[in-house]
Design an enzyme around this catalytic site. Sequence first.
Site, PDB file in Angstrom:
ATOM      1  N   CYS A 114       0.805  -1.227   0.000  1.00 31.69           N
ATOM      2  CA  CYS A 114       0.000   0.000   0.000  1.00 31.69           C
ATOM      3  C   CYS A 114       0.834   1.273   0.000  1.00 31.69           C
ATOM      4  CB  CYS A 114      -0.946   0.008   1.199  1.00 31.69           C
ATOM      5  SG  CYS A 114      -2.127  -1.356   1.187  1.00 31.69           S
ATOM      6  N   HIS A 262      -3.682   7.143   0.945  1.00 32.71           N
ATOM      7  CA  HIS A 262      -3.883   5.829   0.332  1.00 32.71           C
ATOM      8  C   HIS A 262      -5.324   5.403   0.540  1.00 32.71           C
ATOM      9  CE1 HIS A 262      -3.903   1.609  -0.443  1.00 32.71           C
ATOM     10  NE2 HIS A 262      -3.947   1.286   0.845  1.00 32.71           N
ATOM     11  N   ASN A 292      -9.742  -0.595  -2.940  1.00 30.93           N
ATOM     12  CA  ASN A 292      -8.341  -0.441  -2.563  1.00 30.93           C
ATOM     13  C   ASN A 292      -7.479  -1.057  -3.668  1.00 30.93           C
ATOM     14  OD1 ASN A 292      -5.765  -0.592  -1.502  1.00 30.93           O
ATOM     15  ND2 ASN A 292      -6.403  -1.394   0.487  1.00 30.93           N
TER      16      ASN A 292
END
Length: 335
Positions: A114, A262, A292
């Site tokens: 991430c 993020h 995501n």
Amino acid sequence: MYHSKITGLGFYVPDHVVTNADLAQLMDTNDEWIQERTGIKERRHVIRGEDTTTSMGVKAARVAIERAQIDKEAIDFIIFATLSPDYYFPGPGVLVQRELGLKTVGALDIRNQCSGFIYALSIADQYIKTGMYQNVLIIGSELHSQGLDMTTRGRGVSVIFGDGAGAAIVSREVDNTKGILSTHLHSEGQYAEELALIAPGMGKRWVTDIIQDNDPNDESYFPYMNGQLVFKNAVVRFTEVINEGLQANDLAVTDIDMLIPHQANLRIAQFIQQKFRLNDSQVYNNIMRYGNTTAASIPIALTEAWEQGKIKSGDLVVLAAFGSGFTWGSAIIRW
């Protein structure tokens, strides 16, 4: 010492939209349950055979190169961030070099999940500041959908992730008041297994073990996430690393024009927004539409925000990420 600046941005997501209602046909879940916990309404999934992690990255890169107004031959180096490479090895960096038809420039693959794009940006920044390179192509690309447990057993993770890619050209900048002011990177490996995909890997379960056992209940090759622990750590580390970046540049929260976190979970982003008392125009989120996309999430969101005119020359842009590892980081940019 030179300075570095993002001169071109691009992103690509597959056409195939997967809604929460679509997932409810595969597992015991529903739109309300997913939105309440994650804020996600839909995500994009690759149709097998139509795209790969590399091909999505190449499509995003072509847009970034065009917008940077440079010839592809001006690219000196490639950095590719992903947790979902086409092959176990080699990494997708060299595949991008081949697909773009570039000269024999170096290609670096990084595995910081991430926070991968922040790490890639930091590496590019250092290469340019030291004078080693003039134009670095960085890509964050992920193909999650083909590696998820699309059953009720895996719903806690599988509803979150989507496929896509984002890219940026980082170039030498003579004006030291613009560009990447600083980057800040951290990790805390004691929590490595709390958000992980264990197999196949040389440490515990390699392909031969999986084949030999032929166990349909073996979950080691599906992602695992301790959601509560990740959330609790994320909100703390996001706050710390954003403040670290601001303090390093003698800036205040009130100086932030755009924060792009993020896109892990909308609830995390909302918590951070409230923590810093930022209004909706100062934070950009698109997890509702894409889910995501891990290393791709920040470059996709950054590109969209710029395309929509939400980022203008002179703006202070803050990027921040937290994820598997645990790894986290921030970048402070004067646009």
